[in-house]
Write a protein that holds these residues in place. Structure first.
Motif, PDB file in Angstrom:
ATOM      1  N   LEU A  99       0.814  -1.218   0.000  1.00 40.52           N
ATOM      2  CA  LEU A  99       0.000   0.000   0.000  1.00 40.52           C
ATOM      3  C   LEU A  99       0.846   1.266   0.000  1.00 40.52           C
ATOM      4  N   HIS A 100       2.120   1.165   0.319  1.00 36.00           N
ATOM      5  CA  HIS A 100       2.971   2.346   0.235  1.00 36.00           C
ATOM      6  C   HIS A 100       3.276   2.735  -1.207  1.00 36.00           C
ATOM      7  N   PHE A 101       3.247   1.789  -2.120  1.00 36.95           N
ATOM      8  CA  PHE A 101       3.458   2.192  -3.516  1.00 36.95           C
ATOM      9  C   PHE A 101       2.187   2.094  -4.343  1.00 36.95           C
ATOM     10  N   ALA A 102       1.077   1.653  -3.724  1.00 38.16           N
ATOM     11  CA  ALA A 102      -0.192   1.582  -4.465  1.00 38.16           C
ATOM     12  C   ALA A 102      -0.654   2.966  -4.897  1.00 38.16           C
ATOM     13  N   GLY A 103      -0.389   3.967  -4.063  1.00 37.98           N
ATOM     14  CA  GLY A 103      -0.729   5.334  -4.451  1.00 37.98           C
ATOM     15  C   GLY A 103       0.150   5.845  -5.573  1.00 37.98           C
ATOM     16  N   TYR A 104       1.398   5.387  -5.614  1.00 39.51           N
ATOM     17  CA  TYR A 104       2.315   5.800  -6.676  1.00 39.51           C
ATOM     18  C   TYR A 104       1.820   5.325  -8.047  1.00 39.51           C
ATOM     19  N   THR A 105       1.435   4.054  -8.119  1.00 45.85           N
ATOM     20  CA  THR A 105       1.059   3.469  -9.407  1.00 45.85           C
ATOM     21  C   THR A 105      -0.358   3.841  -9.815  1.00 45.85           C
ATOM     22  N   GLY A 106      -1.192   4.210  -8.821  1.00 48.69           N
ATOM     23  CA  GLY A 106      -2.574   4.536  -9.139  1.00 48.69           C
ATOM     24  C   GLY A 106      -3.399   3.296  -9.414  1.00 48.69           C
ATOM     25  N   VAL A 107      -4.573   3.487  -9.995  1.00 51.76           N
ATOM     26  CA  VAL A 107      -5.524   2.393 -10.188  1.00 51.76           C
ATOM     27  C   VAL A 107      -5.906   2.291 -11.662  1.00 51.76           C
ATOM     28  N   GLY A 108      -6.408   1.116 -12.036  1.00 52.60           N
ATOM     29  CA  GLY A 108      -7.025   0.943 -13.341  1.00 52.60           C
ATOM     30  C   GLY A 108      -8.528   1.083 -13.207  1.00 52.60           C
ATOM     31  N   ALA A 109      -9.078   0.376 -12.217  1.00 48.63           N
ATOM     32  CA  ALA A 109     -10.467   0.546 -11.782  1.00 48.63           C
ATOM     33  C   ALA A 109     -10.425   0.780 -10.281  1.00 48.63           C
ATOM     34  N   GLY A 110     -11.547   1.159  -9.708  1.00 50.47           N
ATOM     35  CA  GLY A 110     -11.576   1.507  -8.295  1.00 50.47           C
ATOM     36  C   GLY A 110     -10.976   0.441  -7.406  1.00 50.47           C
ATOM     37  N   PHE A 111     -10.143   0.856  -6.460  1.00 48.29           N
ATOM     38  CA  PHE A 111      -9.447  -0.036  -5.532  1.00 48.29           C
ATOM     39  C   PHE A 111      -9.720   0.480  -4.126  1.00 48.29           C
ATOM     40  N   VAL A 112     -10.438  -0.325  -3.317  1.00 49.50           N
ATOM     41  CA  VAL A 112     -10.849   0.084  -1.977  1.00 49.50           C
ATOM     42  C   VAL A 112     -10.216  -0.836  -0.940  1.00 49.50           C
ATOM     43  N   VAL A 113      -9.650  -0.227   0.089  1.00 44.07           N
ATOM     44  CA  VAL A 113      -9.036  -0.949   1.201  1.00 44.07           C
ATOM     45  C   VAL A 113      -9.908  -0.733   2.430  1.00 44.07           C
ATOM     46  N   VAL A 114     -10.491  -1.801   2.963  1.00 43.81           N
ATOM     47  CA  VAL A 114     -11.340  -1.701   4.155  1.00 43.81           C
ATOM     48  C   VAL A 114     -10.546  -2.197   5.356  1.00 43.81           C
ATOM     49  N   ILE A 115     -10.451  -1.338   6.367  1.00 41.73           N
ATOM     50  CA  ILE A 115      -9.717  -1.672   7.584  1.00 41.73           C
ATOM     51  C   ILE A 115     -10.694  -1.721   8.749  1.00 41.73           C
ATOM     52  N   GLY A 116     -10.728  -2.851   9.447  1.00 39.90           N
ATOM     53  CA  GLY A 116     -11.516  -2.970  10.664  1.00 39.90           C
ATOM     54  C   GLY A 116     -10.650  -2.609  11.855  1.00 39.90           C
ATOM     55  N   SER A 117     -10.875  -1.428  12.414  1.00 39.43           N
ATOM     56  CA  SER A 117     -10.061  -0.995  13.552  1.00 39.43           C
ATOM     57  C   SER A 117     -10.670  -1.528  14.853  1.00 39.43           C
ATOM     58  N   ASP A 118      -9.895  -1.456  15.931  1.00 45.44           N
ATOM     59  CA  ASP A 118     -10.349  -2.093  17.167  1.00 45.44           C
ATOM     60  C   ASP A 118     -10.048  -1.245  18.396  1.00 45.44           C
ATOM     61  N   PRO A 119     -10.679  -0.065  18.518  1.00 48.02           N
ATOM     62  CA  PRO A 119     -10.536   0.717  19.756  1.00 48.02           C
ATOM     63  C   PRO A 119     -10.998  -0.103  20.958  1.00 48.02           C
ATOM     64  N   GLY A 120     -10.171  -0.139  21.987  1.00 47.61           N
ATOM     65  CA  GLY A 120     -10.476  -0.984  23.133  1.00 47.61           C
ATOM     66  C   GLY A 120      -9.803  -2.333  23.072  1.00 47.61           C
ATOM     67  N   ALA A 121      -9.244  -2.662  21.896  1.00 52.62           N
ATOM     68  CA  ALA A 121      -8.508  -3.929  21.705  1.00 52.62           C
ATOM     69  C   ALA A 121      -9.298  -5.131  22.221  1.00 52.62           C
ATOM     70  N   THR A 122     -10.579  -5.190  21.862  1.00 49.72           N
ATOM     71  CA  THR A 122     -11.418  -6.290  22.342  1.00 49.72           C
ATOM     72  C   THR A 122     -11.066  -7.625  21.701  1.00 49.72           C
ATOM     73  N   SER A 123     -10.372  -7.584  20.559  1.00 48.20           N
ATOM     74  CA  SER A 123      -9.994  -8.844  19.901  1.00 48.20           C
ATOM     75  C   SER A 123      -8.626  -8.714  19.242  1.00 48.20           C
ATOM     76  N   SER A 124      -7.770  -7.878  19.826  1.00 50.54           N
ATOM     77  CA  SER A 124      -6.504  -7.573  19.176  1.00 50.54           C
ATOM     78  C   SER A 124      -5.399  -7.368  20.204  1.00 50.54           C
ATOM     79  N   THR A 125      -4.177  -7.320  19.706  1.00 48.52           N
ATOM     80  CA  THR A 125      -3.029  -7.117  20.586  1.00 48.52           C
ATOM     81  C   THR A 125      -2.737  -5.642  20.828  1.00 48.52           C
ATOM     82  N   SER A 126      -3.383  -4.751  20.069  1.00 50.80           N
ATOM     83  CA  SER A 126      -3.141  -3.316  20.241  1.00 50.80           C
ATOM     84  C   SER A 126      -4.335  -2.529  19.713  1.00 50.80           C
TER      85      SER A 126
END
Length: 327
Positions: A99-126
């Motif tokens: 993803l650090h170079f995905a912005g450099y190369t751009g897209v051909g068709a729409g490219f969406v990255v979905v991130i599930g964040s976890d405030p409270g770390a209910t199921s995560s290490t951080s």
């Protein structure tokens, strides 16, 4: 029939936040989906796999890891197929190289990255706040506040990705991913993507030496254009008020803020709801803050919006106190 597959625009169903993200991809004519499952985003992958019979055109896979998943979605985008990759927040550490170079190369068709964040770390290490990645990946971020926005922002992210030639991140916290509420369905596409075609372009896709520098410049120019045009996109929303203390908020924290103001009987506070937390537009922030005595920023985890707002207001010559994580 799976209610997510219904082509009944205007019908309202009960859906989880992750289901709403799935539906957003369907309404945007998604053709490629990849993920490495991790709570709170796992159900998105399960949703697409369960819809294989109704939408056989979608290639949906659980990849070996987030790095491989991101590469697959990037390749599909380059071949002209709208693509989505999902992961939990710590998965960004694994996908970061892609993803650090995905912005450099751009897209051909729409490219969406979905991130599930976890405030409270209910199921995560951080509680890692992935929004900070965008200061150097240059990837725009949308932050839905409700079940409905989870769908609508996902579909809109594909449009923004193609308009500005950048992958777009949808950041969804666990309390949205696993919440259940009303979802108004939109229209499914009349047609779905055919087989993609990759066009050879070494200058664009091989990021080395001068080519990498040129692509970096293009990505920064694209972000600058998005930043300039942000007020015209109708994403961020102003709730005017005559009070001298203003509030800026995003994601589900906006709903918590509005509930708190109601409980406290505060009816005159101006509120700026941030839907696109990167990049922020200086004029939009300055116009909101000008004339106020102070502005509180209400956001989870670290002060990402607070950091940007302080810098933008300072550069605009506005010295209104911005109060966030130091409360």
């Amino acid at each position: 029939m799976n209610p997510l597959a219904l082509n009944e625009p205007g019908r309202t169903i009960l859906a989880m936040g992750n289901d709403a993200i799935v539906r957003g991809g369907l309404e945007a004519a998604l053709g490629y989906f990849s993920t490495y499952p991790g709570t709170p985003a796992s159900e998105i992958g399960e949703g697409y796999l369960s819809l294989g019979k109704e939408f056989p055109h979608i290639h949906a896979e659980f990849s070996v890891n987030e790095h491989v998943a991101a590469h697959g979605a990037q390749g599909a985008s380059w071949a002209g197929i709208r693509s989505m990759v999902t992961m939990k927040h710590v998965g960004m550490n694994v996908a970061a190289e892609v993803l650090h170079f995905a912005g450099y190369t751009g897209v051909g068709a729409g490219f969406v990255v979905v991130i599930g964040s976890d405030p409270g770390a209910t199921s995560s290490t951080s509680e890692q706040d992935d929004r900070w990645y965008s200061l150097h990946t240059h990837l725009p971020i949308l932050e839905p506040a409700s079940i409905q926005e989870a769908k609508d922002f996902t579909a809109r992210a594909f449009e923004l990705s193609e308009t500005y030639n950048l992958p777009v991140i949808v950041n969804a916290p666990s309390k949205l991913c696993h919440n259940i509420g009303s979802l108004r369905l939109g229209k499914l596409p009349d047609s779905f993507p055919a087989k993609g075609r990759f066009e050879r372009n070494p200058e664009r896709y091989i990021n080395l030496f001068a080519g990498s520098v040129a692509n970096h410049r293009r990505a920064m120019e694209a972000v600058a254009r998005l930043q300039d045009e942000a007020p015209s996109l109708g994403l961020n929303r102003l709730l005017p008020g005559g009070g001298r203390t203003g509030f800026i908020s995003s994601s589900i924290n906006y709903l918590y803020l509005m509930e708190a103001l109601s409980i406290l009987g505060i009816t005159d506070a101006p509120v700026l709801k941030i839907a696109m937390s990167y990049p922020l537009n200086a004029g939009e922030i300055a116009s909101f803050a000008r004339g106020l005595d102070r502005v509180y920023v209400v956001e989870e985890l670290e002060g990402f919006i607070e950091f940007q707002a302080k810098r933008l207001l300072y550069d605009s010559g506005i010295r209104v106190p911005i109060i966030g994580k130091d409360v």
